[in-house]
Design an enzyme around this catalytic site. Structure first.
Site, short mmCIF file in Angstrom:
data_model
loop_
_atom_site.label_atom_id
_atom_site.label_comp_id
_atom_site.label_asym_id
_atom_site.label_seq_id
_atom_site.Cartn_x
_atom_site.Cartn_y
_atom_site.Cartn_z
N ALA A 23 -0.72 6.67 -3.01
CA ALA A 23 -1.57 6.80 -4.19
C ALA A 23 -2.58 5.66 -4.31
O ALA A 23 -3.57 5.79 -5.03
CB ALA A 23 -0.72 6.85 -5.46
N GLY A 24 -2.33 4.55 -3.65
CA GLY A 24 -3.25 3.43 -3.79
C GLY A 24 -2.63 2.13 -3.32
O GLY A 24 -1.71 2.12 -2.51
N THR A 25 -3.15 1.04 -3.87
CA THR A 25 -2.75 -0.31 -3.45
C THR A 25 -2.28 -1.11 -4.65
O THR A 25 -2.87 -1.02 -5.73
CB THR A 25 -3.95 -1.03 -2.79
OG1 THR A 25 -4.45 -0.21 -1.74
CG2 THR A 25 -3.52 -2.37 -2.23
N VAL A 26 -1.21 -1.88 -4.46
CA VAL A 26 -0.71 -2.74 -5.53
C VAL A 26 -1.13 -4.18 -5.25
O VAL A 26 -0.93 -4.69 -4.15
CB VAL A 26 0.83 -2.65 -5.63
CG1 VAL A 26 1.35 -3.63 -6.67
CG2 VAL A 26 1.25 -1.24 -5.99
N ARG A 60 0.85 -1.19 0.00
CA ARG A 60 0.00 0.00 0.00
C ARG A 60 0.88 1.24 0.00
O ARG A 60 1.98 1.23 0.53
CB ARG A 60 -0.91 0.03 1.23
CG ARG A 60 -1.83 -1.17 1.37
CD ARG A 60 -2.67 -1.04 2.63
NE ARG A 60 -3.43 -2.26 2.90
CZ ARG A 60 -4.62 -2.53 2.39
NH1 ARG A 60 -5.17 -1.66 1.56
NH2 ARG A 60 -5.25 -3.64 2.68
N GLY A 61 0.34 2.32 -0.56
CA GLY A 61 1.08 3.57 -0.58
C GLY A 61 0.15 4.75 -0.60
O GLY A 61 -1.07 4.60 -0.47
N ASP A 70 9.94 11.14 -9.63
CA ASP A 70 9.95 10.57 -8.28
C ASP A 70 10.95 9.41 -8.21
O ASP A 70 10.64 8.33 -7.72
CB ASP A 70 8.55 10.09 -7.89
CG ASP A 70 8.38 9.95 -6.38
OD1 ASP A 70 9.17 10.57 -5.64
OD2 ASP A 70 7.48 9.22 -5.94
#
Length: 418
Positions: free
Chosen positions: A20-23, A17-18, A130
């Site tokens: 911006a969202g979830t992988v 998770r981060g 980034d």
């Protein structure tokens, strides 16, 4: 629990998770994939969805062995997702957390791979924005390179740009990770390809030293250092490599190398690094800004960084690994909104020098070792002082005693004289 993403992909388990969202680990028509599912509040932003669609051609067309390929972009109801190749390995941050620093040969080999990826992206008109260890993946199934380095691939192209929409980011704010931000971004200028070179040189410095050249302390102080301080030399590496790092950390974007030039020169330096062990330096001490400076350099996170929708600072969100077994979070903020410091906050006269690394084994001021060392030195000083005083008193007593016995007797006339 399985979940369908569009009509072609199915997700099975969360990889990380981060901010911006979830992988997710997913399955598509051509086999396993990594699916980065953006947060629902992002997916409901029509302006961001429009930009998502606009970026589709550029991201899908970015095809290079050192880039984690974006296979598809999915817009389906509340789902907004990037479908990418699944890399079987770990991210560079995880390796750094485990080893702290790498041998110069391996560090340069990994950096050269990323420079190749950036060269391809920049040629296609794509700026990453980034670059940092969390977004560099190590392919554990690939052949080992110089220094035993696994092939490195750069991921998360376009994510920072997608989130950095005019409706979400004010002109007085910047998007990025503080330790890796180029000075021109801190000063509010638009990001060009040179910002990726600066960030990659920062990553190389971190791989060699175990810490970033301008990091540490309050985020506002980190931003100021990028603009006002020069990098401290690292001992134990060839001069050719050091000059390369210095050039790519230049304050002026035009002074930095292009990605293709950096990749070529790093490969030229590799033979000089064979057999050199990891550097033996300790991280410099952080010098937090005074309270007044901290107030003027307030570290702010917007709703899209915290997920709270209130603008109040929330828990730190870290970059998302796209590989099985990688750490879900790290200690580095990602895609964080920060206020652009005012010119008077960044002005500091002539460029200073960043905090110098401490010699290996030297205790950090304020640490338990440092306090114990201070107490020990104080006790030794007091003990020595006590011995000196005792010796002086003893010698004085001896002189007084011997003076009374040897002095001639005085007669009454002498004693009565004023």
């Amino acid at each position: 629990m399985a979940r369908n993403i569009g009509s072609r992909y199915t997700t099975h388990q969360i990889l990380g998770r981060g901010s911006a969202g979830t992988v997710w680990l997913g399955e598509g028509p051509e086999g396993p994939v990594a699916v980065k599912l953006l947060r629902e509040d992002l997916a409901s932003d029509q302006e961001l969805v429009g930009r998502f669609v606009q970026e589709r051609t550029a991201l899908l067309g970015l095809d290079h062995p050192r880039v984690v390929k974006v296979r598809d972009l999915v817009v389906d109801g509340n789902d907004l997702a990037l479908v990418m190749d699944l890399v079987r390995g770990t991210d560079l941050r995880t390796r750094l957390d485990r080893e702290r620093r790498l041998a110069p040969e391996a560090a340069v080999a990994i950096t050269a791979d990323v420079a190749d990826a950036l060269a391809a992206a920049h040629a296609a008109g794509v700026v990453h924005r980034d670059v940092k260890p969390e977004n560099i993946l190590l392919d554990m199934e690939g052949p080992l390179g110089p220094g035993g380095a696994h092939p490195a691939l750069l991921t998360d192209f376009g994510v920072a740009k997608l989130i950095d929409t005019p409706g979400r980011t004010k002109a007085t704010r910047i998007i990025g990770t503080p330790d890796y931000l180029a000075p021109e971004i801190v000063e509010g200028l638009p990001p060009r390809a040179a910002v990726d070179i600066y960030a990659l040189a920062t990553v190389l410095y971190e791989l060699l030293a175990g810490f970033t050249p301008f990091g540490g302390g309050h985020p506002g102080a980190v931003l100021r250092r990028h603009v006002t301080e020069t990098v401290v030399p690292l001992p134990g590496i060839p001069e050719e490599l050091w000059q390369l790092i210095v050039q790519c950390l230049a304050k002026a974007p035009a002074s930095r190398l292009r990605a293709s030039e950096l990749a070529a020169r790093l490969k030229d330096v590799l033979p000089l690094l064979k057999g050199i062990p990891p550097l033996d330096v300790d991280e410099p001490d952080s010098d937090p800004a005074p309270a007044s400076a901290q107030a003027s350099e307030q570290y702010e996170e917007d709703a899209y960084a915290t997920g709270s929708g209130t603008g109040e600072p929330g828990p730190r969100r870290a970059a998302v690994p796209l590989v099985p077994g990688a750490s879900a979070d790290s200690n580095r903020d990602t895609h964080t909104s920060m206020r652009v410091p005012a010119p008077d906050e960044l002005s500091g006269g002539p460029l200073g020098t960043a905090r110098a690394p401490r010699s290996a084994g030297t205790p950090r001021p304020g640490s338990a070792r440092h306090k114990a060392s201070v107490v020990r030195k104080r006790r030794i000083t007091l003990a020595v002082a006590a011995v000196v005083v005792a010796g002086a008193l003893g010698a004085g007593g001896y002189l007084v005693a011997s003076g009374d016995g040897d002095a001639p007797p005085q007669d009454s006339k002498q004693s009565s004289q004023p």
